[in-house]
Enzyme design. Structure first.
Site, mmCIF file in Angstrom:
data_model
loop_
_atom_site.group_PDB
_atom_site.id
_atom_site.type_symbol
_atom_site.label_atom_id
_atom_site.label_comp_id
_atom_site.label_asym_id
_atom_site.label_seq_id
_atom_site.Cartn_x
_atom_site.Cartn_y
_atom_site.Cartn_z
ATOM 1 C CD GLN A 33 19.827 -2.495 -12.280
ATOM 2 O OE1 GLN A 33 19.822 -3.684 -12.613
ATOM 3 N NE2 GLN A 33 18.908 -1.797 -12.318
ATOM 4 C CG ASP A 88 12.800 0.378 -20.602
ATOM 5 O OD1 ASP A 88 11.768 0.334 -21.333
ATOM 6 O OD2 ASP A 88 13.252 -0.861 -20.356
ATOM 7 C CD GLU A 108 13.045 -0.384 -12.503
ATOM 8 O OE1 GLU A 108 12.520 -0.852 -13.424
ATOM 9 O OE2 GLU A 108 13.982 -0.524 -11.864
ATOM 10 C CG ASP A 139 11.401 -5.843 -3.840
ATOM 11 O OD1 ASP A 139 10.961 -6.512 -4.955
ATOM 12 O OD2 ASP A 139 12.179 -6.357 -2.754
ATOM 13 N N GLY A 140 9.101 -4.986 -6.601
ATOM 14 C CA GLY A 140 7.915 -5.612 -7.186
ATOM 15 C C GLY A 140 7.422 -6.836 -6.290
ATOM 16 C CG ASP A 157 9.991 -4.636 -19.343
ATOM 17 O OD1 ASP A 157 10.859 -5.280 -19.755
ATOM 18 O OD2 ASP A 157 9.734 -3.720 -19.841
ATOM 19 C CB SER A 158 12.641 -8.934 -14.899
ATOM 20 O OG SER A 158 12.692 -9.978 -15.663
ATOM 21 C CG ASP A 160 19.416 -11.344 -18.891
ATOM 22 O OD1 ASP A 160 18.503 -11.827 -19.401
ATOM 23 O OD2 ASP A 160 20.274 -10.804 -19.168
HETATM 24 N N1 AG3 Z 1 14.409 -6.749 -20.301
HETATM 25 C C1 AG3 Z 1 14.845 -7.852 -20.856
HETATM 26 C C2 AG3 Z 1 16.269 -8.084 -21.484
HETATM 27 C C3 AG3 Z 1 17.018 -9.360 -21.508
HETATM 28 C C4 AG3 Z 1 18.095 -9.026 -22.175
HETATM 29 N N2 AG3 Z 1 19.156 -9.912 -21.972
HETATM 30 C C5 AG3 Z 1 20.360 -9.581 -22.330
HETATM 31 N N3 AG3 Z 1 20.847 -8.976 -23.090
HETATM 32 N N4 AG3 Z 1 21.420 -10.686 -21.899
HETATM 33 C C6 AG3 Z 1 14.388 -5.795 -21.320
HETATM 34 C C7 AG3 Z 1 13.808 -4.479 -20.553
HETATM 35 C C8 AG3 Z 1 12.913 -3.538 -21.565
HETATM 36 N N5 AG3 Z 1 12.177 -2.816 -21.048
#
Ligand code: AG3
Length: 284
Positions: A33, A88, A108, A139-140, A157-158, A160
């Protein structure tokens, strides 16, 4: 820099959320990404992944407190916790405050997220300062495949549900997660929002329902920089419903100072508006 530089996350072709940007601190591309770190006027430092807001300095506490403390205070005796994603560090930062935990493992997939958080976002990156946190870059989805009866709580904690995170919302993944959990284990996953692209929310909830034989509840938290500001979490359980479980004694003994979560929120977050309840009736 252009004095009128605004970043917009588009929620649809005709709607979005904008922030005026002071400075772009970092832009990086991995094989998974693209990552950007912005400094903004209203929300401080912001992390974007593939152009979508993952967290901001000002409101990250809501998401991280709610994705960890709701399952932790629902479980009678959490010892071993696994985080999938969460690069993060915000989730492991919250877990670290639960000093009684025996192990905290995080898997992660993308190291650039960890490195950027450590460098530019110490308020979440500090999660890695705790020696108990065992960070695995990998890879989880693969990681949970051969785990059995190993964790009390698994936190997903992913990002989208497309791109690198797509598989983290699938039925097969949730079945592996269930097997990886101990007897009274819980899984919690960030599960999108009830306004935009609601099919993502429902896909995630319904796949979890299939794996957990309908033992799934949803709870909400209010996060201004996420689409619609209303964020959904899905929690799958093997034993007692989290909405009916609250470890009051441990909560009172720990005396943790929160900015969002508390004992009343623990109960209240499971109260859902009618339109969300209606959405959740869609079993696809
Ligand atoms: N993970 C979910 C973020 C989703 C937000 N989506 C968006 N902005 N379209 C957040 C990770 C934080 N540890």
């Amino acid at each position: 820099m252009n004095p009128e530089f605004w970043f917009t996350e588009k929620y649809s072709e005709t709607c979005g959320f904008s922030l005026k940007v002071k400075e772009v601190l970092e832009t990086k591309e991995s094989k998974f990404q693209r990552l950007d770190i912005l400094d903004t006027y209203d929300f401080g430092k912001v992390m974007l992944l593939d152009g979508l807001i993952m967290l901001t300095e000002r409101d990250e506490f809501v998401y991280h407190e709610m994705i960890t403390n709701v399952p932790l205070f629902s479980h009678p005796n959490p010892q071993d916790v696994l985080v999938i994603g969460g690069g993060d560090g915000g989730t492991v930062r919250e877990l670290s405050r639960h000093t009684y935990l025996n192990s905290i493992t995080e898997v992660e997939i993308d190291e650039i997220v960890v490195n950027a958080a450590r460098k530019y976002m110490p308020f979440v990156g500090c999660g890695y300062d705790n020696e108990k946190v065992n960070l695995i870059i990998g890879d989880g989805i693969e990681f949970v495949k051969d785990k059995e009866d190993a964790y009390d709580i698994i936190i997903i904690d992913s990002t989208d549900p497309f791109g690198p995170a797509e598989g983290l919302f699938s039925g097969e993944f949730y079945s592996n997660v269930k097997r990886a959990l101990k007897d009274n284990g819980l899984v919690v996953a960030q599960a999108e929002n009830p306004y935009y692209d609601t099919k993502w929310m429902m896909r995630s909830v319904n796949n979890m329902r299939k794996a957990f034989l309908d033992k799934v509840e949803c709870y909400l938290a209010y996060i201004p920089t996420y689409p619609s500001g209303m964020w959904n979490f899905a929690i799958g359980y093997k034993d007692k419903a989290p909405s009916l479980s609250f470890e009051k004694e441990r909560y009172e003994k720990l005396q943790l100072k929160f900015k969002y979560y508390n004992d009343s929120i623990h109960k209240a977050c499971f109260a859902l508006p009618e339109f969300v309840k209606d959405l959740l009736k869609q079993k696809t």
